[in-house]
Design an enzyme around this catalytic site. Structure first.
Site, PDB file in Angstrom:
ATOM      1  CG  ASP A 184      -1.995  -1.007   1.195  1.00  0.00           C
ATOM      2  OD1 ASP A 184      -2.299  -1.496   0.093  1.00  0.00           O
ATOM      3  OD2 ASP A 184      -2.549  -1.316   2.266  1.00  0.00           O
ATOM      4  CE1 TYR A 226       3.433  -6.391   4.674  1.00  0.00           C
ATOM      5  CE2 TYR A 226       2.637  -8.600   5.188  1.00  0.00           C
ATOM      6  CZ  TYR A 226       2.910  -7.610   4.266  1.00  0.00           C
ATOM      7  OH  TYR A 226       2.669  -7.837   2.935  1.00  0.00           O
ATOM      8  CG  ASP A 232      -5.526   2.579   5.163  1.00  0.00           C
ATOM      9  OD1 ASP A 232      -6.131   3.663   5.065  1.00  0.00           O
ATOM     10  OD2 ASP A 232      -5.054   1.987   4.169  1.00  0.00           O
ATOM     11  NE  ARG A 292      -5.360  -2.033   2.827  1.00  0.00           N
ATOM     12  CZ  ARG A 292      -6.258  -2.053   1.850  1.00  0.00           C
ATOM     13  NH1 ARG A 292      -7.369  -1.346   1.949  1.00  0.00           N
ATOM     14  NH2 ARG A 292      -6.055  -2.775   0.772  1.00  0.00           N
TER      15      ARG A 292
END
Length: 290
Positions: free
Chosen positions: A39, A67, A81, A172
């Site tokens: 993203d 992540y 988000d 997300r």
């Protein structure tokens, strides 16, 4: 002619395509692709495949990822988000113990409903294009695997999460779903990819470093580094010629499986499959003769 894999530490605000487009100019090479979209708000490991190495992209798409994310509780947005439009916001008072109590239900094999703001196509149209038109359509749940999900030390409504997951996982959506499970809602406040497949931040370069490099090609990893878990096999000149011509090769004393195949010169030729003492090409990486 540039060929290889560049591990980029993607900056915030850039799309993965932005990075690939910039590097086409840096390497003067049209064949540049990325190994997994990040993203725009996300940072971190983005493998970029240059030249003949773009042929390896399909082999990387199945790589798992790690992540470091930040979950913001009490906030629900249309993009899942903090860049999105606020749909719901409320004060929260969640302890780490309460957060950790819901995390086990998101570990292992789970199903996610892809967010509307994603590039998945439904009826031939990308979901984000429909979302921008104010439309919402039914999406089928998709199976993903969360190998590891841990909460760090948080404060207020922001909680760090460490996530090791399979391809296709939407962090997300994971943040959104954890917020729903807690009853207060949630979204992703930050995201940094620390590892993708065998590549991690220790081998990554920032765009500033790449653009300032006197010889950016020296930053490229050889494409065979992607297949480092496969045993190597070197063929003689006659075998090399057969493989360059697309033929199979009889071999002995090698168990069935996938192999990295090299010429006697050391040039990486191809990824191959041996089955019942017959070696055949899965994907070639040598430049064809003009």
């Amino acid at each position: 002619m540039a060929n290889g894999i560049l591990i980029v530490d993607k900056p915030a605000g850039w799309t993965s395509q932005d990075v690939a487009a910039k590097l086409r100019g840096v390497f003067h090479e049209k064949r540049v692709g990325h190994g997994g979209t990040l993203d725009p708000m996300a940072t971190g490991v983005l493998p970029i495949f240059v030249g003949r190495a773009t042929r390896a992209v399909p082999f990387f798409e199945h790589a798992d990822k790690v992540y470091a994310a930040v979950l913001r509780l009490g906030l629900v947005t249309d993009t899942q988000d903090i860049t999105g439009r606020t749909l719901q916001e409320q004060p929260v008072s969640i302890t780490k113990a309460e957060l950790e109590a819901v995390l086990p239900r998101f570990r292992g094999s789970i199903e996610q409903i892809p967010p509307m703001y994603s590039a998945i196509k439904v009826g031939g149209q990308k979901l984000y294009a429909l979302a921008r038109q104010g439309k919402e359509v039914a999406r089928k749940p998709r199976p993903v695997t969360i190998f590891k999900l841990e909460a760090g030390e948080g404060e207020g409504r922001d909680w760090p999460l460490l996530i090791h997951c399979s391809k296709g996982t939407y962090v997300r959506t994971l943040c959104h779903d954890v917020g729903q499970a807690l009853g207060c809602g949630g979204c992703m406040a930050a995201l940094r990819r620390t590892r993708a497949g065998a590549f991690d931040l220790s081998g990554a370069y920032t765009m500033e470093q790449i653009l300032a490099a006197p010889d950016p090609e020296r930053l490229l990893l050889p494409v065979d580094s992607l297949f480092s878990d496969c045993p190597a096999l070197t063929v003689n000149a006659a075998g090399e010629q057969r493989l360059r011509n697309g033929a199979t090769l009889r071999v002995s004393g090698r168990p069935d499986g996938q192999y990295r195949v090299y010429a006697a010169s050391g040039e990486f030729l191809l990824l191959a499959q041996i089955r019942e003492q017959t070696l055949s090409t899965i994907k070639s990486f040598f430049e064809p003769a003009l």
